[in-house]
Design a protein around this motif. Structure first.
Motif, PDB file in Angstrom:
ATOM      1  N   LYS A  53       0.913  -1.130   0.004  1.00 45.14           N
ATOM      2  CA  LYS A  53      -0.001   0.115   0.202  1.00 45.14           C
ATOM      3  C   LYS A  53       0.780   1.352   0.162  1.00 45.14           C
TER       4      LYS A  53
ATOM      5  N   LEU B   1       0.856   3.930  -2.853  1.00 46.51           N
ATOM      6  CA  LEU B   1       0.453   5.484  -2.433  1.00 46.51           C
ATOM      7  C   LEU B   1       1.486   6.425  -2.718  1.00 46.51           C
TER       8      LEU B   1
ATOM      9  N   GLN C 122      -4.382  12.331   0.284  1.00 46.81           N
ATOM     10  CA  GLN C 122      -5.648  11.893   0.719  1.00 46.81           C
ATOM     11  C   GLN C 122      -6.542  11.217  -0.128  1.00 46.81           C
TER      12      GLN C 122
ATOM     13  N   GLU D 213      -5.031   7.809  -0.729  1.00 48.03           N
ATOM     14  CA  GLU D 213      -5.277   6.897   0.191  1.00 48.03           C
ATOM     15  C   GLU D 213      -6.760   6.358   0.295  1.00 48.03           C
ATOM     16  N   LYS D 214      -7.674   7.199  -0.039  1.00 53.19           N
ATOM     17  CA  LYS D 214      -9.050   6.974  -0.075  1.00 53.19           C
ATOM     18  C   LYS D 214      -9.096   5.774  -1.246  1.00 53.19           C
TER      19      LYS D 214
ATOM     20  N   LEU E 249      -7.135   3.845  -2.492  1.00 54.29           N
ATOM     21  CA  LEU E 249      -6.533   2.447  -2.256  1.00 54.29           C
ATOM     22  C   LEU E 249      -7.221   1.765  -1.122  1.00 54.29           C
ATOM     23  N   ASP E 250      -7.743   2.634  -0.252  1.00 52.93           N
ATOM     24  CA  ASP E 250      -8.493   1.905   1.080  1.00 52.93           C
ATOM     25  C   ASP E 250      -9.719   1.011   0.196  1.00 52.93           C
ATOM     26  N   ASN E 251     -10.299   1.724  -0.711  1.00 55.89           N
ATOM     27  CA  ASN E 251     -11.713   1.082  -1.626  1.00 55.89           C
ATOM     28  C   ASN E 251     -10.911  -0.083  -2.195  1.00 55.89           C
TER      29      ASN E 251
ATOM     30  N   MET F 194      -8.586  -1.915  -1.407  1.00 63.22           N
ATOM     31  CA  MET F 194      -8.204  -3.172  -0.248  1.00 63.22           C
ATOM     32  C   MET F 194      -9.417  -3.683   0.186  1.00 63.22           C
ATOM     33  N   LYS F 195     -10.332  -2.916   0.141  1.00 64.14           N
ATOM     34  CA  LYS F 195     -11.830  -3.454   0.739  1.00 64.14           C
ATOM     35  C   LYS F 195     -12.556  -4.477  -0.216  1.00 64.14           C
TER      36      LYS F 195
END
Length: 194
Positions: free
Chosen positions: A149, A153, A164, A167-168, A170-172, A174-175
């Motif tokens: 990650k 990033l 920001q 990151e958002k 990448l978080d999506n 990963m989910k």
């Protein structure tokens, strides 16, 4: 370009060092910040940038990747060359420079020898948004062990996305994934969401 040189430190003074690796001694110009960071080490890994001119090829060295990235940001400002950047990094710490730029502290930047009011304002004008976009901690502190990650990033930030937003995205990714993505796959998935 040389990313870094790892070898035996054969000579050290406040303005330059000589690092021997593979039977070749590289003379590398450094800042006082790097000089202090090297301490009394016999071996070192120095991050470098090669300045090519008609009459010279000059290596500049930095104690860490963050200092080099700040140097590269500073030389991108018109009228600011590598010698001036080295003076800036020798006068105050990289962290102080970054905070002064982000906080628009013209007076602190102007205290550096060779930097007038116009140059200080130009540095702030050209770099403030870039440094804010990357995030205050991203330039100076570098993670020692990058996760997938972290690498993704970093790549997205280099492509011009704000920290920001990247990151958002990448978080999506990963989910939605089962966790077996490579860096390349993660970046491609994030780019689809951006």
């Amino acid at each position: 370009m040389y990313a870094y040189i790892d070898g035996r430190l054969t000579f050290k003074c406040p303005t330059y060092i000589v690092v021997e690796t593979g039977g070749v001694g590289y003379q590398i110009n450094i800042s006082l910040n790097t000089y202090a960071a090297l301490g009394s080490a016999e071996r070192c890994k120095i991050y470098t940038w090669l300045h090519v001119k008609e009459d010279a090829h000059t290596l500049y060295g930095f104690a860490d990747e963050g200092e080099r990235r700040l140097f590269l940001h500073l030389i991108s400002v018109s009228g600011i060359g590598p010698t001036t950047c080295r003076m800036m990094l020798s006068s105050i710490t990289p962290n102080e420079i970054q905070q002064a730029i982000v906080g628009a502290d013209v007076a602190l930047i102007q205290k550096i020898k060779g930097i007038g009011a116009k140059s200080a304002q130009r540095i702030i004008l050209e770099l403030q948004d870039k440094l804010k976009k990357e995030g205050i901690e991203s330039l100076i502190s570098m993670p020692n062990h990058n996760t997938i990650k972290d690498e993704a990033l970093s790549a997205l930030i280099m492509l011009g996305f704000s920290k920001q937003v990247a990151e958002k995205a990448l978080d999506n990714v990963m989910k939605k994934s089962d966790g077996d993505l490579t860096v390349e796959q993660m970046i491609k998935q994030a780019l689809k969401n951006l």
